[in-house]
Design a protein around this motif. Structure first.
Motif, PDB file in Angstrom:
ATOM      1  N   PRO A   1       0.465  -1.277   0.295  1.00 55.06           N
ATOM      2  CA  PRO A   1       0.268   0.036   0.098  1.00 55.06           C
ATOM      3  C   PRO A   1       0.345   1.264   0.159  1.00 55.06           C
ATOM      4  CG  PRO A   1       0.413  -1.121   2.631  1.00 55.06           C
ATOM      5  CD  PRO A   1       0.417  -1.796   1.141  1.00 55.06           C
ATOM      6  N   THR A   2       2.123   1.197   0.328  1.00 49.83           N
ATOM      7  CA  THR A   2       3.163   2.022   0.113  1.00 49.83           C
ATOM      8  C   THR A   2       3.294   2.687  -1.170  1.00 49.83           C
ATOM      9  OG1 THR A   2       5.137   1.245   0.426  1.00 49.83           O
ATOM     10  CG2 THR A   2       4.146   1.931   2.589  1.00 49.83           C
ATOM     11  N   GLN A   3       2.750   2.001  -1.967  1.00 49.06           N
ATOM     12  CA  GLN A   3       2.707   1.983  -3.194  1.00 49.06           C
ATOM     13  C   GLN A   3       2.694   3.286  -3.779  1.00 49.06           C
ATOM     14  OE1 GLN A   3       3.038  -0.997  -6.233  1.00 49.06           O
ATOM     15  NE2 GLN A   3       5.447  -1.322  -4.877  1.00 49.06           N
ATOM     16  N   ASN A   4       1.151   3.521  -2.809  1.00 49.60           N
ATOM     17  CA  ASN A   4      -0.181   4.376  -3.234  1.00 49.60           C
ATOM     18  C   ASN A   4      -0.223   5.417  -2.170  1.00 49.60           C
ATOM     19  OD1 ASN A   4      -2.236   4.446  -4.973  1.00 49.60           O
ATOM     20  ND2 ASN A   4      -3.665   4.065  -3.918  1.00 49.60           N
ATOM     21  N   ALA A   5       0.410   5.468  -1.935  1.00 47.32           N
ATOM     22  CA  ALA A   5       0.344   6.342  -0.223  1.00 47.32           C
ATOM     23  C   ALA A   5       0.551   8.065  -0.848  1.00 47.32           C
ATOM     24  CB  ALA A   5       1.739   6.382   0.587  1.00 47.32           C
ATOM     25  N   TYR A   6       0.800   8.593  -1.132  1.00 50.25           N
ATOM     26  CA  TYR A   6       0.995  10.238  -1.953  1.00 50.25           C
ATOM     27  C   TYR A   6      -0.823  10.277  -2.470  1.00 50.25           C
ATOM     28  CZ  TYR A   6       1.719  14.320  -4.636  1.00 50.25           C
ATOM     29  OH  TYR A   6       0.550  15.068  -5.152  1.00 50.25           O
ATOM     30  N   ILE A   7      -1.257   9.375  -3.579  1.00 49.32           N
ATOM     31  CA  ILE A   7      -2.311   9.451  -4.239  1.00 49.32           C
ATOM     32  C   ILE A   7      -3.455   9.192  -2.837  1.00 49.32           C
ATOM     33  CG2 ILE A   7      -3.173   6.773  -5.151  1.00 49.32           C
ATOM     34  CD1 ILE A   7      -3.809  10.540  -6.474  1.00 49.32           C
ATOM     35  N   LYS A   8      -3.502   8.070  -1.976  1.00 47.19           N
ATOM     36  CA  LYS A   8      -4.550   7.986  -0.969  1.00 47.19           C
ATOM     37  C   LYS A   8      -4.765   9.304   0.244  1.00 47.19           C
ATOM     38  CE  LYS A   8      -5.046   3.781   0.374  1.00 47.19           C
ATOM     39  NZ  LYS A   8      -6.605   3.507   0.398  1.00 47.19           N
ATOM     40  N   ARG A   9      -3.388  10.046   0.319  1.00 47.72           N
ATOM     41  CA  ARG A   9      -2.953  11.433   1.238  1.00 47.72           C
ATOM     42  C   ARG A   9      -3.932  12.300   0.203  1.00 47.72           C
ATOM     43  NH1 ARG A   9       0.176  13.456   5.460  1.00 47.72           N
ATOM     44  NH2 ARG A   9      -0.709  15.615   5.564  1.00 47.72           N
ATOM     45  N   PHE A  10      -3.316  12.482  -1.271  1.00 51.62           N
ATOM     46  CA  PHE A  10      -4.073  13.736  -1.639  1.00 51.62           C
ATOM     47  C   PHE A  10      -5.500  13.596  -2.101  1.00 51.62           C
ATOM     48  CE2 PHE A  10      -6.152  14.783  -5.664  1.00 51.62           C
ATOM     49  CZ  PHE A  10      -5.742  16.332  -5.221  1.00 51.62           C
ATOM     50  N   ASN A  11      -6.356  12.566  -1.819  1.00 48.66           N
ATOM     51  CA  ASN A  11      -7.552  12.030  -1.965  1.00 48.66           C
ATOM     52  C   ASN A  11      -8.465  12.314  -0.899  1.00 48.66           C
ATOM     53  OD1 ASN A  11      -7.436  11.560  -4.656  1.00 48.66           O
ATOM     54  ND2 ASN A  11      -7.387   9.174  -4.572  1.00 48.66           N
ATOM     55  N   GLY A  12      -7.647  12.567   0.690  1.00 49.95           N
ATOM     56  CA  GLY A  12      -8.814  12.372   1.572  1.00 49.95           C
ATOM     57  C   GLY A  12      -8.160  13.479   2.006  1.00 49.95           C
ATOM     58  N   THR A  13      -6.957  14.282   1.444  1.00 48.73           N
ATOM     59  CA  THR A  13      -7.094  15.905   1.666  1.00 48.73           C
ATOM     60  C   THR A  13      -8.192  16.382   1.361  1.00 48.73           C
ATOM     61  OG1 THR A  13      -4.768  15.854   2.432  1.00 48.73           O
ATOM     62  CG2 THR A  13      -5.984  17.259   1.835  1.00 48.73           C
ATOM     63  N   TYR A  14      -8.232  16.245  -0.304  1.00 55.21           N
ATOM     64  CA  TYR A  14      -9.514  16.988  -1.230  1.00 55.21           C
ATOM     65  C   TYR A  14     -10.512  16.985  -0.943  1.00 55.21           C
ATOM     66  CZ  TYR A  14     -11.484  18.209  -5.653  1.00 55.21           C
ATOM     67  OH  TYR A  14     -11.810  18.564  -6.798  1.00 55.21           O
ATOM     68  N   ARG A  15     -10.932  15.133  -0.311  1.00 51.71           N
ATOM     69  CA  ARG A  15     -12.829  14.924   0.488  1.00 51.71           C
ATOM     70  C   ARG A  15     -13.206  15.703   1.106  1.00 51.71           C
ATOM     71  NH1 ARG A  15     -11.261   9.896   1.513  1.00 51.71           N
ATOM     72  NH2 ARG A  15     -11.397   9.608  -0.845  1.00 51.71           N
TER      73      ARG A  15
END
Length: 61
Positions: free
Chosen positions: A34-48
């Protein structure tokens, strides 16, 4: 609803079909990494939280 294809498996297939037609390369993360996707997961959560939760939308458009 009969005939309505909206589950994740159908969306995934539609995305793959569209990408193939448009010559877009999909890059998948490795299972169990899951760390390969950490940046986009953080972005999506923050944007939401910051943008989407701050507004009331009356339609998808």
């Amino acid at each position: 609803m009969r005939g309505l294809l909206c589950g994740p498996e159908f969306i995934s297939q539609a995305l793959q079909d569209w990408c193939k037609e448009e010559s877009v390369e999909l890059c998948w993360i490795e299972p169990g990494k899951p760390t390969q996707n950490a940046y986009i997961k953080r972005f999506n959560g923050t944007y939401r939280r910051v943008v989407l939760d701050a507004h009331i939308f009356t339609s998808i458009r």
